[in-house]
Design a protein around this motif. Structure first.
Motif, PDB file in Angstrom:
ATOM      1  N   ARG A  12      -5.171   8.047   4.342  1.00  0.00           N
ATOM      2  CA  ARG A  12      -5.651   7.665   5.662  1.00  0.00           C
ATOM      3  C   ARG A  12      -5.920   8.865   6.574  1.00  0.00           C
ATOM      4  O   ARG A  12      -6.329   8.724   7.706  1.00  0.00           O
ATOM      5  CB  ARG A  12      -4.652   6.733   6.324  1.00  0.00           C
ATOM      6  CG  ARG A  12      -4.828   5.330   5.786  1.00  0.00           C
ATOM      7  CD  ARG A  12      -3.509   4.609   5.601  1.00  0.00           C
ATOM      8  NE  ARG A  12      -3.713   3.354   4.907  1.00  0.00           N
ATOM      9  CZ  ARG A  12      -3.753   3.236   3.586  1.00  0.00           C
ATOM     10  NH1 ARG A  12      -3.630   4.271   2.811  1.00  0.00           N
ATOM     11  NH2 ARG A  12      -3.917   2.076   3.015  1.00  0.00           N
ATOM     12  N   GLN A  13      -5.687  10.036   6.052  1.00  0.00           N
ATOM     13  CA  GLN A  13      -5.900  11.261   6.837  1.00  0.00           C
ATOM     14  C   GLN A  13      -7.395  11.499   7.031  1.00  0.00           C
ATOM     15  O   GLN A  13      -8.173  11.395   6.078  1.00  0.00           O
ATOM     16  CB  GLN A  13      -5.258  12.444   6.107  1.00  0.00           C
ATOM     17  CG  GLN A  13      -5.244  13.725   6.878  1.00  0.00           C
ATOM     18  CD  GLN A  13      -4.477  14.797   6.130  1.00  0.00           C
ATOM     19  OE1 GLN A  13      -4.228  14.688   4.937  1.00  0.00           O
ATOM     20  NE2 GLN A  13      -4.091  15.835   6.842  1.00  0.00           N
ATOM     21  N   ASP A  14      -7.780  11.807   8.257  1.00  0.00           N
ATOM     22  CA  ASP A  14      -9.204  12.063   8.488  1.00  0.00           C
ATOM     23  C   ASP A  14      -9.573  13.504   8.132  1.00  0.00           C
ATOM     24  O   ASP A  14      -8.714  14.320   7.833  1.00  0.00           O
ATOM     25  CB  ASP A  14      -9.624  11.714   9.919  1.00  0.00           C
ATOM     26  CG  ASP A  14      -8.979  12.584  10.973  1.00  0.00           C
ATOM     27  OD1 ASP A  14      -8.659  13.757  10.697  1.00  0.00           O
ATOM     28  OD2 ASP A  14      -8.800  12.098  12.111  1.00  0.00           O
ATOM     29  N   HIS A  27      -0.005   7.103   0.644  1.00  0.00           N
ATOM     30  CA  HIS A  27      -0.521   6.213   1.684  1.00  0.00           C
ATOM     31  C   HIS A  27      -0.977   7.019   2.898  1.00  0.00           C
ATOM     32  O   HIS A  27      -2.057   6.782   3.445  1.00  0.00           O
ATOM     33  CB  HIS A  27       0.551   5.200   2.097  1.00  0.00           C
ATOM     34  CG  HIS A  27       0.215   4.495   3.367  1.00  0.00           C
ATOM     35  ND1 HIS A  27      -0.702   3.484   3.432  1.00  0.00           N
ATOM     36  CD2 HIS A  27       0.648   4.697   4.630  1.00  0.00           C
ATOM     37  CE1 HIS A  27      -0.818   3.080   4.675  1.00  0.00           C
ATOM     38  NE2 HIS A  27      -0.007   3.798   5.426  1.00  0.00           N
ATOM     39  N   ASP A  80       0.808  -1.222   0.000  1.00  0.00           N
ATOM     40  CA  ASP A  80       0.000   0.000   0.000  1.00  0.00           C
ATOM     41  C   ASP A  80       0.843   1.275   0.000  1.00  0.00           C
ATOM     42  O   ASP A  80       0.319   2.379   0.050  1.00  0.00           O
ATOM     43  CB  ASP A  80      -0.971   0.005   1.177  1.00  0.00           C
ATOM     44  CG  ASP A  80      -0.270  -0.013   2.531  1.00  0.00           C
ATOM     45  OD1 ASP A  80       0.971   0.117   2.591  1.00  0.00           O
ATOM     46  OD2 ASP A  80      -0.982  -0.156   3.544  1.00  0.00           O
TER      47      ASP A  80
END
Length: 182
Positions: A177-179, A173, A129
């Protein structure tokens, strides 16, 4: 603007006094040396621009030699640094990345076996990933991914690594995945 030079000079003197005879640093003065604290000391001294801290400094040279003596040299872990300095200790992605960053900043040549092995090991344990985990193949996690990216970016800045796609994949990557709150 505040002048921090006196505080930096005092801190530097203290830091240099903590270096152990083997060239490394430990968590506290008098404690056994380890790779992570030694690498962090190298980076801190160089970033503080201490006494021409790069490879001209005996303290930095001794610290780099300490790191290279404790780098795994054989098998699947060749190029990595262990969590602890003893036979059979597990290697670690974060420690390896910080050690690689330190030896690059200290002026280690890209064709040196230590830098080349560390880079190859880190690239070899990258997950599909684009990120890195703490060990050989766990799920990717933010901290090890960031540590490796810092080392690879430092290698690119030093002009001896052209792994821009790998860096881009790692950043992708992280951002995936960062909110929403950052």
């Amino acid at each position: 603007m505040t002048d921090f030079s006196e505080a930096i000079n005092r801190s530097t003197a203290w830091m240099l006094a903590q270096q152990q005879e083997n060239g490394g640093w430990g968590e506290q003065g008098g404690r056994y040396s380890n790779a992570m604290n030694t690498a962090e000391a190298i980076i801190g001294l160089i970033q503080a621009d201490v006494q021409a801290a790069r490879y001209e400094s005996t303290a930095i040279q001794n610290a780099v030699a300490y790191l290279l003596r404790h780098q795994a040299s054989e098998g699947a872990d060749a190029g990595a640094w262990p969590r602890e300095i003893h036979e059979g200790a597990d290697v670690d992605v974060c420690r390896t990345a910080v050690c690689l960053q330190a030896i690059i900043m200290a002026g280690q040549r890209p064709d040196s076996s230590g830098a080349a092995r560390a880079t190859a090991w880190l690239l070899g344990v990258r997950n599909k990933d684009g990120g890195w985990g703490f060990g050989m193949s766990p799920p990717s996690v933010v901290l090890p991914t960031c540590r490796v990216l810092m080392a690879l970016i430092e290698a690119t800045r030093a002009g001896w690594l052209d792994e821009t796609q790998c860096v881009r994949d790692g950043i992708a990557h992280l951002t995936a995945r960062q909110d929403t709150e950052g």
